[in-house]
Design a protein around this motif. Structure first.
Motif, PDB file in Angstrom:
ATOM      1  N   ALA A 140      65.276  10.886 -39.369  1.00 29.67           N
ATOM      2  CA  ALA A 140      66.175   9.907 -38.769  1.00 29.67           C
ATOM      3  C   ALA A 140      67.614  10.207 -39.191  1.00 29.67           C
ATOM      4  O   ALA A 140      68.552  10.005 -38.405  1.00 29.67           O
ATOM      5  CB  ALA A 140      65.771   8.498 -39.194  1.00 29.67           C
ATOM      6  N   SER A 141      67.812  10.732 -40.402  1.00 28.71           N
ATOM      7  CA  SER A 141      69.199  10.959 -40.844  1.00 28.71           C
ATOM      8  C   SER A 141      69.810  12.156 -40.108  1.00 28.71           C
ATOM      9  O   SER A 141      70.994  12.134 -39.771  1.00 28.71           O
ATOM     10  CB  SER A 141      69.289  11.108 -42.356  1.00 28.71           C
ATOM     11  OG  SER A 141      68.555  12.217 -42.780  1.00 28.71           O
ATOM     12  N   LEU A 150      59.620   5.085 -37.344  1.00 28.48           N
ATOM     13  CA  LEU A 150      60.135   4.685 -36.033  1.00 28.48           C
ATOM     14  C   LEU A 150      61.250   3.656 -36.081  1.00 28.48           C
ATOM     15  O   LEU A 150      62.119   3.649 -35.207  1.00 28.48           O
ATOM     16  CB  LEU A 150      59.001   4.120 -35.180  1.00 28.48           C
ATOM     17  CG  LEU A 150      58.139   5.124 -34.419  1.00 28.48           C
ATOM     18  CD1 LEU A 150      57.081   4.366 -33.642  1.00 28.48           C
ATOM     19  CD2 LEU A 150      58.978   5.979 -33.476  1.00 28.48           C
ATOM     20  N   ASP A 151      61.248   2.764 -37.093  1.00 30.29           N
ATOM     21  CA  ASP A 151      62.293   1.727 -37.134  1.00 30.29           C
ATOM     22  C   ASP A 151      63.670   2.364 -37.139  1.00 30.29           C
ATOM     23  O   ASP A 151      64.579   1.923 -36.425  1.00 30.29           O
ATOM     24  CB  ASP A 151      62.137   0.833 -38.375  1.00 30.29           C
ATOM     25  CG  ASP A 151      61.001  -0.175 -38.213  1.00 30.29           C
ATOM     26  OD1 ASP A 151      60.430  -0.230 -37.097  1.00 30.29           O
ATOM     27  OD2 ASP A 151      60.686  -0.878 -39.189  1.00 30.29           O
ATOM     28  N   PRO A 164      66.654   5.853 -24.196  1.00 30.35           N
ATOM     29  CA  PRO A 164      65.211   5.586 -24.152  1.00 30.35           C
ATOM     30  C   PRO A 164      64.466   6.450 -25.165  1.00 30.35           C
ATOM     31  O   PRO A 164      64.961   7.510 -25.565  1.00 30.35           O
ATOM     32  CB  PRO A 164      64.819   5.970 -22.721  1.00 30.35           C
ATOM     33  CG  PRO A 164      65.850   6.955 -22.285  1.00 30.35           C
ATOM     34  CD  PRO A 164      67.122   6.635 -23.043  1.00 30.35           C
ATOM     35  N   ILE A 165      63.305   5.964 -25.579  1.00 37.49           N
ATOM     36  CA  ILE A 165      62.437   6.739 -26.482  1.00 37.49           C
ATOM     37  C   ILE A 165      61.146   7.069 -25.739  1.00 37.49           C
ATOM     38  O   ILE A 165      60.560   6.209 -25.091  1.00 37.49           O
ATOM     39  CB  ILE A 165      62.077   5.930 -27.744  1.00 37.49           C
ATOM     40  CG1 ILE A 165      63.322   5.622 -28.581  1.00 37.49           C
ATOM     41  CG2 ILE A 165      61.036   6.668 -28.588  1.00 37.49           C
ATOM     42  CD1 ILE A 165      63.035   4.777 -29.819  1.00 37.49           C
ATOM     43  N   VAL A 166      60.733   8.318 -25.827  1.00 42.93           N
ATOM     44  CA  VAL A 166      59.381   8.706 -25.398  1.00 42.93           C
ATOM     45  C   VAL A 166      58.683   9.200 -26.659  1.00 42.93           C
ATOM     46  O   VAL A 166      59.223  10.034 -27.374  1.00 42.93           O
ATOM     47  CB  VAL A 166      59.421   9.823 -24.333  1.00 42.93           C
ATOM     48  CG1 VAL A 166      58.017  10.339 -24.044  1.00 42.93           C
ATOM     49  CG2 VAL A 166      60.086   9.324 -23.053  1.00 42.93           C
ATOM     50  N   GLU A 167      57.501   8.647 -26.957  1.00 45.36           N
ATOM     51  CA  GLU A 167      56.787   9.060 -28.171  1.00 45.36           C
ATOM     52  C   GLU A 167      55.723  10.101 -27.850  1.00 45.36           C
ATOM     53  O   GLU A 167      54.895   9.877 -26.966  1.00 45.36           O
ATOM     54  CB  GLU A 167      56.085   7.858 -28.808  1.00 45.36           C
ATOM     55  CG  GLU A 167      56.981   6.963 -29.614  1.00 45.36           C
ATOM     56  CD  GLU A 167      56.194   5.784 -30.176  1.00 45.36           C
ATOM     57  OE1 GLU A 167      55.168   6.000 -30.850  1.00 45.36           O
ATOM     58  OE2 GLU A 167      56.609   4.640 -29.918  1.00 45.36           O
ATOM     59  N   MET A 181      48.537   4.362 -38.015  1.00 45.25           N
ATOM     60  CA  MET A 181      49.249   3.078 -37.953  1.00 45.25           C
ATOM     61  C   MET A 181      50.636   3.232 -38.549  1.00 45.25           C
ATOM     62  O   MET A 181      50.821   3.920 -39.559  1.00 45.25           O
ATOM     63  CB  MET A 181      48.523   2.012 -38.783  1.00 45.25           C
ATOM     64  CG  MET A 181      47.042   1.917 -38.538  1.00 45.25           C
ATOM     65  SD  MET A 181      46.669   0.624 -37.375  1.00 45.25           S
ATOM     66  CE  MET A 181      46.790  -0.803 -38.418  1.00 45.25           C
ATOM     67  N   TYR A 182      51.592   2.534 -37.932  1.00 44.55           N
ATOM     68  CA  TYR A 182      52.946   2.475 -38.455  1.00 44.55           C
ATOM     69  C   TYR A 182      53.268   1.027 -38.788  1.00 44.55           C
ATOM     70  O   TYR A 182      53.278   0.176 -37.889  1.00 44.55           O
ATOM     71  CB  TYR A 182      53.947   3.017 -37.427  1.00 44.55           C
ATOM     72  CG  TYR A 182      55.386   2.866 -37.879  1.00 44.55           C
ATOM     73  CD1 TYR A 182      55.850   3.574 -38.985  1.00 44.55           C
ATOM     74  CD2 TYR A 182      56.256   1.991 -37.237  1.00 44.55           C
ATOM     75  CE1 TYR A 182      57.146   3.423 -39.430  1.00 44.55           C
ATOM     76  CE2 TYR A 182      57.566   1.840 -37.668  1.00 44.55           C
ATOM     77  CZ  TYR A 182      58.004   2.557 -38.773  1.00 44.55           C
ATOM     78  OH  TYR A 182      59.286   2.403 -39.219  1.00 44.55           O
TER      79      TYR A 182
END
Ligand SMILES: *Cc1c(COP(=O)(O)O)cnc(C)c1O
Length: 410
Positions: A135-136, A178-179, A191-194, A203-204
């Motif tokens: 994320a960084s 994900l956060d 938008p996000i596509v996972e 699980m997240y």
């Protein structure tokens, strides 16, 4: 299968295998399918019904049951995970000549899907703690290497191309944080596509991966946690997006009687025969995840006292599905571990060449990804099939221990 093509090009390296391929007697395969449920019964039922093509009760049932498992309203079965990604990117609004931000450390399929959409992948580095998309580094790219044009469109400063989407890939069964990615997506209005193809069952922060309602993609390739031999699924919470995804996977048919098509679509449907396999596999999924987690726990405790060997991480906010058990080897001897294990019938595999170094994507923007490179230089995946026996795992553990403490081969 895309993975097989990669392996064929890499052959004949010792220890390299085709995922899901039959193995010689006495060999311990890396990761092979486990077909121990009602597969034969359902496929036979499917054949007897005459519904063998891309419409049929098993396709509908597979979609409904996968959506239920994940906890989303909509699921659209596809011919592969790569096809699912291609369609999901189009539904998310990715356009030709956009750039899509994704990790360098992943199997190549999502980057290829970006190119099928006419867009360009931009690779960000891995997080050294989770090995997932950082994320960084994503933050650094969006904040420092992009700018808004006069119309307010976010563009790569260098290439001037529009940023079309974020494409986090949950690799090896562990979720991306994900956060942090979501905060960036909302700040930069992307938008996000996972790509959840490797993380079915993970699980997240207490939620199933793929359950957020955003476009997420699964794969049922031969080496994935559950398999249809080949297949995929797009899931999402939005009815309009789901309708559009289904439309694009079925040749964009607007009038089924007069064969009117207003757009160019794709033949990306899953057949009913394969969906029958999928329904049988899905019934066993919870047990498969439990087995993967037990294999991982056993490796982690057995390896805890081997200097220079680092077990696969699991963040405290994650419940990994441990799809592909992978370790990091810090000592120089590791380079012949692959061969030593092959000598005693144990199949292992390095991770993928980082995509920012991939000749196939050399035309994409270049960014440094030192963490991805360092992880790949040290990583080795170990046998972790759902059907791995205690004796086999003991043999792997003792062989790794022996090889790690032996002197390097001349
Ligand atoms: C397997 C995989 C895919 C693609 O799945 P296929 O069903 O083989 O097309 C996509 N992304 C990742 C990260 C994968 O591992």
């Amino acid at each position: 299968m895309t993975d097989r093509v990669t392996e064929a090009v890499a052959a004949p390296r010792k220890g390299a295998i085709e995922p899901g391929a039959p193995v010689a007697a006495g060999e311990i395969p890396l990761c092979v399918p486990h077909l121990a449920g009602r597969e034969t019964e359902y496929v036979t039922e499917c054949l007897a019904s005459g519904w063998v093509s891309s419409v049929g009760p098993f396709v509908t049932r597979f979609e409904k049951e996968l959506a239920q498992y994940v906890g989303v309203d909509h699921a659209i079965a596809t011919s592969s995970g790569t096809a699912a990604l291609h369609v999901a990117l189009l539904v998310a609004g990715v356009e030709p000549d956009d750039e899509v931000v994704m990790p360098s450390l992943t199997f190549i399929a999502p980057a290829n899907a970006v190119r099928y959409a006419g867009a360009w992948p931009v690779f960000v580095d891995a997080d050294s703690r989770t090995w997932q998309m950082s994320a960084s580094d994503t933050d650094r790219f969006l904040r420092l290497e992009c700018e808004r044009d006069t119309a307010g469109v976010l563009r790569n400063r260098e290439t001037k191309r529009r940023i079309g989407a974020l494409l986090p890939v949950h690799i090896l069964g562990h979720p991306v944080d994900l956060d942090a990615i979501e905060n960036l997506a909302s700040e930069f209005r992307l938008p996000i596509v996972e790509d959840a193809t490797e993380a079915l069952g993970a699980m997240y922060r207490g939620r199933a991966v793929g359950s957020t309602g955003r476009l997420s993609c699964f794969s049922f390739n031969g080496n994935k946690l559950i398999t249809t031999g080949g297949g995929g699924m797009v899931v999402c919470g939005d009815a309009v997006a789901a309708r559009r995804a289904r439309y694009l996977t079925t040749q964009a048919k607007d009038d089924p009687i007069e064969f009117v098509h207003n757009e160019i679509g794709f033949n990306y449907r899953l057949s009913n025969v394969l969906a029958a396999l999928g329904v049988a596999q899905l019934e066993q999924l919870s047990g498969f995840v439990a087995k993967k987690r037990a294999i991982a726990a056993r490796y982690a405790s057995a390896f805890a006292d081997i200097p220079g060997l680092c077990s696969m991480p699991e963040a405290d906010w994650a419940r990994s599905a441990f799809w592909m058990y992978t370790v990091l080897l810090d000592r120089p001897e590791w380079r012949d571990l692959n061969g030593r294990l092959a000598d005693v019938g144990i199949q292992t595999r390095p991770l993928w060449q980082p995509l920012h170094l991939s000749p196939a994507h050399a035309a994409s923007p270049r960014r440094p990804c030192p963490v991805a490179e360092s992880l790949v230089a040290r990583a080795l995946s170990l046998p972790c099939s759902v059907g791995l026996t205690d004796d086999e795992q003991y043999h792997v553990i003792e062989s790794v221990r022996g090889a790690m403490t032996a002197r390097p081969r001349a």
